[in-house]
Write a protein that holds these residues in place. Structure first.
Motif, PDB file in Angstrom:
ATOM      1  N   ALA A 256     -12.005   6.364  -3.546  1.00  0.00           N
ATOM      2  CA  ALA A 256     -12.227   7.446  -3.835  1.00  0.00           C
ATOM      3  C   ALA A 256     -11.873   8.618  -2.761  1.00  0.00           C
ATOM      4  O   ALA A 256     -12.106   8.651  -1.878  1.00  0.00           O
ATOM      5  N   LEU A 257     -11.059   9.773  -3.413  1.00  0.00           N
ATOM      6  CA  LEU A 257     -10.924  10.575  -2.180  1.00  0.00           C
ATOM      7  C   LEU A 257     -12.197  11.876  -2.872  1.00  0.00           C
ATOM      8  O   LEU A 257     -11.666  12.830  -3.551  1.00  0.00           O
ATOM      9  N   THR A 258     -13.175  12.294  -2.074  1.00  0.00           N
ATOM     10  CA  THR A 258     -14.525  12.997  -2.386  1.00  0.00           C
ATOM     11  C   THR A 258     -13.864  14.792  -1.167  1.00  0.00           C
ATOM     12  O   THR A 258     -13.439  14.335  -0.545  1.00  0.00           O
ATOM     13  N   TYR A 259     -15.377  15.311  -2.210  1.00  0.00           N
ATOM     14  CA  TYR A 259     -15.268  17.098  -1.224  1.00  0.00           C
ATOM     15  C   TYR A 259     -17.037  16.535  -1.725  1.00  0.00           C
ATOM     16  O   TYR A 259     -16.647  17.639  -3.479  1.00  0.00           O
TER      17      TYR A 259
ATOM     18  N   ILE B  82     -10.819  21.007   3.570  1.00  0.00           N
ATOM     19  CA  ILE B  82     -10.303  22.435   2.920  1.00  0.00           C
ATOM     20  C   ILE B  82     -10.229  23.815   3.413  1.00  0.00           C
ATOM     21  O   ILE B  82     -11.751  23.440   3.813  1.00  0.00           O
ATOM     22  N   PRO B  83      -9.278  23.754   4.047  1.00  0.00           N
ATOM     23  CA  PRO B  83      -8.081  23.370   3.739  1.00  0.00           C
ATOM     24  C   PRO B  83      -7.926  22.144   4.502  1.00  0.00           C
ATOM     25  O   PRO B  83      -8.186  21.420   5.639  1.00  0.00           O
ATOM     26  N   GLY B  84      -7.033  21.681   4.035  1.00  0.00           N
ATOM     27  CA  GLY B  84      -6.165  19.983   4.032  1.00  0.00           C
ATOM     28  C   GLY B  84      -6.121  19.376   3.501  1.00  0.00           C
ATOM     29  O   GLY B  84      -6.552  18.341   3.310  1.00  0.00           O
ATOM     30  N   GLN B  85      -6.499  19.763   1.836  1.00  0.00           N
ATOM     31  CA  GLN B  85      -7.097  18.684   0.382  1.00  0.00           C
ATOM     32  C   GLN B  85      -5.751  17.950   0.708  1.00  0.00           C
ATOM     33  O   GLN B  85      -5.777  16.456   0.781  1.00  0.00           O
ATOM     34  N   VAL B  86      -4.687  18.457   0.754  1.00  0.00           N
ATOM     35  CA  VAL B  86      -3.548  17.196   0.238  1.00  0.00           C
ATOM     36  C   VAL B  86      -3.354  16.405   1.328  1.00  0.00           C
ATOM     37  O   VAL B  86      -2.857  15.144   1.600  1.00  0.00           O
ATOM     38  N   GLU B  87      -2.842  16.858   2.861  1.00  0.00           N
ATOM     39  CA  GLU B  87      -2.823  16.298   3.871  1.00  0.00           C
ATOM     40  C   GLU B  87      -3.746  14.622   4.266  1.00  0.00           C
ATOM     41  O   GLU B  87      -2.678  13.967   4.714  1.00  0.00           O
ATOM     42  N   ASP B  88      -4.789  15.610   3.916  1.00  0.00           N
ATOM     43  CA  ASP B  88      -5.966  14.232   3.660  1.00  0.00           C
ATOM     44  C   ASP B  88      -5.726  13.476   2.805  1.00  0.00           C
ATOM     45  O   ASP B  88      -5.686  11.951   3.101  1.00  0.00           O
ATOM     46  N   GLY B  89      -5.284  13.746   1.828  1.00  0.00           N
ATOM     47  CA  GLY B  89      -5.351  12.500   0.380  1.00  0.00           C
ATOM     48  C   GLY B  89      -4.150  11.837   0.879  1.00  0.00           C
ATOM     49  O   GLY B  89      -4.035  11.107   1.248  1.00  0.00           O
ATOM     50  N   THR B  90      -2.611  12.661   1.777  1.00  0.00           N
ATOM     51  CA  THR B  90      -2.018  11.528   1.923  1.00  0.00           C
ATOM     52  C   THR B  90      -2.100  10.791   3.098  1.00  0.00           C
ATOM     53  O   THR B  90      -2.073   9.657   2.823  1.00  0.00           O
TER      54      THR B  90
END
Length: 325
Positions: free
Chosen positions: A162-165, A197-205
């Motif tokens: 799970a990728l949460t925020y 956030i910022p960096g949500q795509v990079e963190d997901g990867t």
């Protein structure tokens, strides 16, 4: 439904990131047939996110149709900036209404205090109904829809990342819904990682790459659930880099890139959220609350999500031809 030009809205609002705050200029002579032109101040969690941009576009179109000016501040996920923006809107800029996008109501107390002192109505996209907020949208229902649809597709056993925020209120309640539903499925092991956030795509990867390294393809059912699209798209990048085809990806929002991923077969399923309509209905609540005065009762607006997967994507795009643009 009018999800039109969402990418264009995101790019247009994206320019606000550079300045922090910008106004959409309107003709001073166009006041909608009334007196002095009114202004709606929008406090955005991340104005360049496609769903945030859709809410902004919907509220802006509805406001401008009534002769209102619109001013947007992009906070890039900062509650401190949200409070500062609301205070500025209430004091120096003296707007006539405020729309707060995706912040928990408990995190904007200072801003609400300023707005209440100035007699300015506040509507919240996804926040809780507390004193000072006249209307909000439901944040938990779309999370429940997403998790239940995922479980219907994924099954009752396996492992899920799970990728949460939890800073953004929409994702907070989506996460609450995820946790509540998964408690009833003890044979699914859950790993949770909080993206930034910022960096949500990079963190997901990055989180997905690390998780994949410790979860080799061995026949176990695997899935990744993103609290919204961008971490999920980062997860897809990691899955592709690892050469894996055994991991399903589930998400919420329905940004153009995520819908394209469903069409391409790399995203398994999305619950699409109609942000444009939510923005319009929130602005209408501003007008209705002004008209009702002391008789107004705060309301929660519930716009249902739409399930989009390989079996429904073509019909969805027929029904919403601008969703990929």
């Amino acid at each position: 439904m009018k999800t039109k030009h969402i990418l264009a809205a995101a790019l247009a609002v994206g320019a606000l990131v550079l300045s922090g705050c910008a106004a959409a200029e309107a003709d001073p002579s166009d006041d909608g047939g009334g007196g002095e032109e009114k202004t709606l101040g929008i406090v955005a969690l991340v104005a360049t996110d496609a769903l945030n941009a859709a809410v902004i576009e919907g509220a802006t179109e509805a406001a401008e149709a009534e002769g209102w000016n619109v001013v947007v501040t992009d906070t890039q996920g900062s509650a401190d900036k949200a409070n500062s923006a609301m205070t500025a809107f209430s004091t120096t800029q003296k707007v006539d209404a405020i729309l707060v996008s995706a912040f928990a109501s408990s995190s904007i107390g200072a801003g609400l205090q300023s707005a209440t002192a100035a007699g300015i109505p506040v509507v919240s996209w996804g926040g809780e109904l507390i004193d000072g907020i006249v209307a909000t949208t439901s944040a938990q229902k779309v999370g429940e829809d997403s998790v239940n649809a995922m479980l219907d597709d994924f099954g009752d056993t396996g492992e899920v990342l799970a990728l949460t925020y939890h800073t953004g209120v929409l994702c907070l309640y989506r996460g609450i819904a995820f946790d509540a539903e998964m408690e009833g499925h003890p044979d699914i092991a859950v790993t949770a990682n909080e993206v930034a956030i910022p960096g949500q795509v990079e963190d997901g990867t990055a989180f997905t790459a690390a998780w994949l390294a410790s979860h080799p393809a061995d026949g176990t059912p695997y899935a990744i659930w993103g609290a919204w699209d961008e971490p999920g798209l980062g997860a897809i990048a990691a899955i592709n880099q690892a050469g894996r085809d055994d991991v399903k990806v589930y998400s919420i929002n329905g940004a153009p890139g995520a819908l394209q991923a469903v069409k391409d077969g790399t995203m398994t399923q999305i619950i699409w959220q109609d942000g444009f309509k939510e923005g319009q209905e929130l602005f209408q609540a501003v007008l209705d609350s002004e008209a009702a005065g002391d008789e107004w009762e705060p309301v929660t607006i519930d716009v249902p999500g739409v399930l989009v997967d390989s079996s429904t994507i073509e019909q969805f795009l027929t029904d919403h031809p601008d969703a990929l643009s």
